[in-house]
Design a protein around this motif. Structure first.
Motif, mmCIF file in Angstrom:
data_model
loop_
_atom_site.group_PDB
_atom_site.id
_atom_site.type_symbol
_atom_site.label_atom_id
_atom_site.label_comp_id
_atom_site.label_asym_id
_atom_site.label_seq_id
_atom_site.Cartn_x
_atom_site.Cartn_y
_atom_site.Cartn_z
ATOM 1 N N VAL A 248 0.847 -1.192 0.000
ATOM 2 C CA VAL A 248 0.000 0.000 0.000
ATOM 3 C C VAL A 248 0.885 1.246 0.000
ATOM 4 C CG1 VAL A 248 -1.771 1.314 1.219
ATOM 5 C CG2 VAL A 248 -1.839 -1.184 1.246
ATOM 6 N N ILE A 249 0.764 2.037 -1.058
ATOM 7 C CA ILE A 249 1.526 3.283 -1.154
ATOM 8 C C ILE A 249 0.657 4.395 -0.589
ATOM 9 C CG2 ILE A 249 2.755 4.829 -2.707
ATOM 10 C CD1 ILE A 249 2.883 2.423 -4.681
ATOM 11 N N TRP A 250 1.075 4.947 0.528
ATOM 12 C CA TRP A 250 0.218 5.875 1.268
ATOM 13 C C TRP A 250 0.318 7.316 0.810
ATOM 14 C CZ3 TRP A 250 -3.638 3.889 3.658
ATOM 15 C CH2 TRP A 250 -3.546 2.605 4.208
ATOM 16 N N GLY A 251 1.319 7.666 0.027
ATOM 17 C CA GLY A 251 1.446 9.044 -0.437
ATOM 18 C C GLY A 251 2.840 9.579 -0.203
ATOM 19 N N PRO A 252 2.996 10.899 -0.124
ATOM 20 C CA PRO A 252 4.315 11.512 0.058
ATOM 21 C C PRO A 252 4.867 11.272 1.461
ATOM 22 C CG PRO A 252 2.606 13.190 0.121
ATOM 23 C CD PRO A 252 1.929 11.919 -0.288
ATOM 24 N N CYS A 253 6.154 10.992 1.547
ATOM 25 C CA CYS A 253 6.766 10.700 2.839
ATOM 26 C C CYS A 253 6.717 11.880 3.801
ATOM 27 C CB CYS A 253 8.224 10.269 2.631
ATOM 28 S SG CYS A 253 8.429 8.677 1.805
ATOM 29 N N ASN A 254 6.719 13.091 3.271
ATOM 30 C CA ASN A 254 6.686 14.232 4.189
ATOM 31 C C ASN A 254 5.361 14.345 4.929
ATOM 32 O OD1 ASN A 254 5.050 15.145 2.135
ATOM 33 N ND2 ASN A 254 6.300 16.926 1.614
ATOM 34 N N GLN A 255 4.357 13.561 4.515
ATOM 35 C CA GLN A 255 3.093 13.507 5.242
ATOM 36 C C GLN A 255 2.974 12.243 6.086
ATOM 37 O OE1 GLN A 255 -0.287 14.092 2.656
ATOM 38 N NE2 GLN A 255 0.626 15.859 1.641
ATOM 39 N N MET A 256 3.703 11.187 5.702
ATOM 40 C CA MET A 256 3.597 9.900 6.382
ATOM 41 C C MET A 256 4.693 9.683 7.425
ATOM 42 S SD MET A 256 0.958 8.455 5.028
ATOM 43 C CE MET A 256 0.178 10.033 4.630
ATOM 44 N N CYS A 257 5.813 10.368 7.291
ATOM 45 C CA CYS A 257 6.983 10.086 8.123
ATOM 46 C C CYS A 257 7.519 11.357 8.777
ATOM 47 C CB CYS A 257 8.092 9.454 7.281
ATOM 48 S SG CYS A 257 7.558 8.036 6.285
ATOM 49 N N ASN A 258 8.384 11.156 9.770
ATOM 50 C CA ASN A 258 9.031 12.300 10.417
ATOM 51 C C ASN A 258 10.373 11.857 10.994
ATOM 52 O OD1 ASN A 258 8.366 10.808 12.654
ATOM 53 N ND2 ASN A 258 7.103 12.377 13.620
ATOM 54 N N GLY A 259 11.039 12.799 11.644
ATOM 55 C CA GLY A 259 12.313 12.488 12.277
ATOM 56 C C GLY A 259 13.399 12.104 11.290
ATOM 57 N N VAL A 260 13.668 12.958 10.306
ATOM 58 C CA VAL A 260 14.704 12.671 9.315
ATOM 59 C C VAL A 260 16.084 12.742 9.964
ATOM 60 C CG1 VAL A 260 15.749 13.411 7.148
ATOM 61 C CG2 VAL A 260 13.284 13.574 7.450
ATOM 62 N N ASP A 261 16.889 11.699 9.762
ATOM 63 C CA ASP A 261 18.243 11.683 10.292
ATOM 64 C C ASP A 261 19.069 12.776 9.618
ATOM 65 O OD1 ASP A 261 20.377 9.936 11.841
ATOM 66 O OD2 ASP A 261 21.256 10.436 9.892
ATOM 67 N N SER A 262 19.733 13.590 10.414
ATOM 68 C CA SER A 262 20.425 14.765 9.892
ATOM 69 C C SER A 262 21.649 14.407 9.052
ATOM 70 C CB SER A 262 20.851 15.680 11.041
ATOM 71 O OG SER A 262 21.704 14.985 11.949
ATOM 72 N N THR A 263 22.204 13.211 9.252
ATOM 73 C CA THR A 263 23.400 12.822 8.509
ATOM 74 C C THR A 263 23.075 11.964 7.294
ATOM 75 O OG1 THR A 263 24.769 12.875 10.503
ATOM 76 C CG2 THR A 263 25.622 11.623 8.623
ATOM 77 N N ALA A 264 22.333 10.879 7.526
ATOM 78 C CA ALA A 264 22.082 9.903 6.456
ATOM 79 C C ALA A 264 20.800 10.175 5.683
ATOM 80 C CB ALA A 264 22.056 8.492 7.021
ATOM 81 N N GLY A 265 19.916 11.044 6.193
ATOM 82 C CA GLY A 265 18.721 11.427 5.462
ATOM 83 C C GLY A 265 17.563 10.442 5.516
ATOM 84 N N TYR A 266 17.670 9.377 6.320
ATOM 85 C CA TYR A 266 16.575 8.408 6.386
ATOM 86 C C TYR A 266 15.498 8.856 7.378
ATOM 87 C CZ TYR A 266 19.014 6.661 10.601
ATOM 88 O OH TYR A 266 19.629 6.552 11.819
ATOM 89 N N PHE A 267 14.285 8.327 7.200
ATOM 90 C CA PHE A 267 13.178 8.642 8.092
ATOM 91 C C PHE A 267 13.243 7.741 9.326
ATOM 92 C CE2 PHE A 267 11.554 9.907 3.900
ATOM 93 C CZ PHE A 267 11.208 11.230 4.183
ATOM 94 N N ARG A 268 13.081 8.323 10.493
ATOM 95 C CA ARG A 268 13.147 7.555 11.732
ATOM 96 C C ARG A 268 11.825 6.857 12.051
ATOM 97 N NH1 ARG A 268 17.709 8.306 14.494
ATOM 98 N NH2 ARG A 268 19.018 10.100 13.995
ATOM 99 N N GLY A 269 10.732 7.307 11.460
ATOM 100 C CA GLY A 269 9.447 6.671 11.725
ATOM 101 C C GLY A 269 8.399 7.087 10.708
ATOM 102 N N CYS A 270 7.441 6.182 10.437
ATOM 103 C CA CYS A 270 6.360 6.465 9.493
ATOM 104 C C CYS A 270 5.050 5.909 10.048
ATOM 105 C CB CYS A 270 6.637 5.827 8.133
ATOM 106 S SG CYS A 270 8.160 6.416 7.319
ATOM 107 N N VAL A 271 3.931 6.444 9.575
ATOM 108 C CA VAL A 271 2.619 5.962 9.997
ATOM 109 C C VAL A 271 2.435 4.531 9.491
ATOM 110 C CG1 VAL A 271 0.131 6.285 9.770
ATOM 111 C CG2 VAL A 271 1.636 8.275 9.997
ATOM 112 N N THR A 272 2.084 3.630 10.382
ATOM 113 C CA THR A 272 1.983 2.211 10.029
ATOM 114 C C THR A 272 0.848 1.946 9.052
ATOM 115 O OG1 THR A 272 2.859 1.589 12.199
ATOM 116 C CG2 THR A 272 1.700 -0.116 10.950
#
Length: 294
Positions: A248-272
Motif C-alpha cells: 500500500v503506497i500511502w502518499g508523500p513521505c513528508n506527510q507519512m513520516c518524520n524524524g529525518v536523520d540529519s546525517t544519512a537522510g533516512y526517516f526515523r518513523g512512518c505511519v503504520t
C-alpha cells in the motif's frame, strides 16, 4: 547500505488496498521510462558490507509460504515452507526467489542457506543463497518466534527491494541499523522513499511512501514501488497510478513520516496504517536512495 536484485513473482493473500493520496503530489504528466541500467555497479560497488545491496524482487514475488518462524535452515523449515521452495513449478520459483531475499536480508555474508530441488524431468538443482545484511544472523540456528522488531526490519528490507519490472537497480538502504559512509551518501544522494510492514503477521502487510522530488529519478531507473506504477490507456490517454502488488503506497513521505536523520537522510518513523490511525507509527523503516544519474 547498497543492494541490487533480480526477478521474482507471486502475490500476498491479502486484498489490494487503494490509497486516494497516490499521485497527489505527482505531476499529471507521466515520465517516460528511460530504463537506465546500473547493473555494472552490482558486486563492484565495494559498499556491500555496510548497506548498499541488490533490489529487483517483483511485487508478485511475495508469498507467505516462504516465511517460517523456525530456524532459517532447510532442516528446520516447516513442512509447508520446505515444500514451497522445492516445488518444481512456477510457484516454487517464486518461493525460492523470496527465500533468497529473506536470506540476503537476514544472514551475514559468511552465512549461506543451501538445499536442492528436483524439476519435473527428475533433474536436481542445488541452490546456495548467501547472506548479506545480517539483520537476524542468529536466525540460522534459532527460530524467529514472535520477535516483532526483527520481523518488521526484515519485512522493510524485503519491501525496499521489490521492483515492478524485475530489473536490477542499485539502491542505498538506510535506517538506524544500516550504517552509511560519506562516500555512499555522495554516490546515492536521491531519496526515493520509505518502506515498512510485517510479512510475518497474521495479516501480512507492506507500506510505502515516495519522496516528492526523488520519485522522478525513481521512475527514470524503473523503480515504481514507492510512488506507484504509471500506466497510460492507449485509447483514452488517461494516466493512472497502480499500487505495487499488495504493497500500500500511502502518499508523500513528508506527510507519512518524520524524524529525518540529519546525517544519512533516512526517516526515523512512518505511519503504520493511515486508514486505521494517523498517529500509530513504526520506527522499523527502511529509506531508499538512488544515484543522481547523468
Amino acid at each position: 547500505m547498497v543492494l541490487c536484485c533480480s526477478r521474482s513473482v507471486a502475490v500476498f493473500a491479502l486484498p489490494l488496498l487503494t490509497a486516494a493520496c497516490i499521485g497527489a503530489e505527482i505531476d499529471e504528466q507521466a515520465e517516460e521510462l528511460v530504463g537506465e541500467a546500473e547493473s555494472e555497479l552490482i558486486a563492484h560497488n565495494g559498499y556491500l558490507w555496510n548497506g548498499l545491496t541488490p533490489n529487483g524482487l517483483t511485487p508478485n514475488g511475495l508469498t507467505p509460504n516462504g516465511l517460517t518462524p523456525n530456524a532459517l535452515s532447510p532442516t528446520a523449515l516447516t513442512s509447508t515452507a520446505l515444500a514451497a521452495i522445492k516445488n518444481p513449478g512456477t510457484n516454487g520459483a517464486l518461493a525460492r526467489e523470496l527465500m533468497r531475499y529473506i536470506v540476503s536480508c537476514s544472514l551475514r555474508p559468511d552465512q549461506t542457506f543451501s538445499f536442492s530441488w528436483t524439476d519435473s524431468s527428475g533433474v536436481a538443482h542445488p541452490e546456495v543463497y548467501h547472506g548479506d545484511l545480517g539483520y537476524a544472523h542468529w536466525w540460522a540456528n534459532h527460530g524467529i518466534g514472535n520477535d516483532t522488531y526483527v520481523q518488521h526490519q526484515i519485512s522493510a528490507c524485503i519491501a525496499a527491494r521489490v521492483n515492478w519490472y524485475g530489473v536490477s537497480v542499485n539502491i542505498s538502504l538506510r535506517n538506524n541499523e544500516l550504517a552509511s559512509t560519506s562516500a555512499e551518501r555522495a554516490a546515492y544522494p536521491v531519496r526515493e522513499g520509505a518502506f515498512w510492514g510485517n510479512l510475518f503477521a497474521a495479516t501480512p502487510y507492506l507500506g510505502a511512501c515516495y519522496d516528492s522530488v526523488g520519485y522522478v529519478r525513481a521512475r527514470q531507473v524503473q523503480r515504481d514501488c514507492a510512488a506507484g506504477h504509471v500506466e497510460t490507456d492507449p485509447t483514452t490517454g488517461e494516466v493512472t497510478w497502480q499500487q505495487c502488488g499488495s504493497m500500500v503506497i500511502w502518499g508523500p513521505c513528508n506527510q507519512m513520516c518524520n524524524g529525518v536523520d540529519s546525517t544519512a537522510g533516512y526517516f526515523r518513523g512512518c505511519v503504520t496504517n493511515h486508514s486505521v490511525s494517523p498517529y500509530v507509527r513504526t520506527d522499523q523503516v527502511v529509506t531508499t536512495f538512488l544515484t543522481a544519474g547523468p
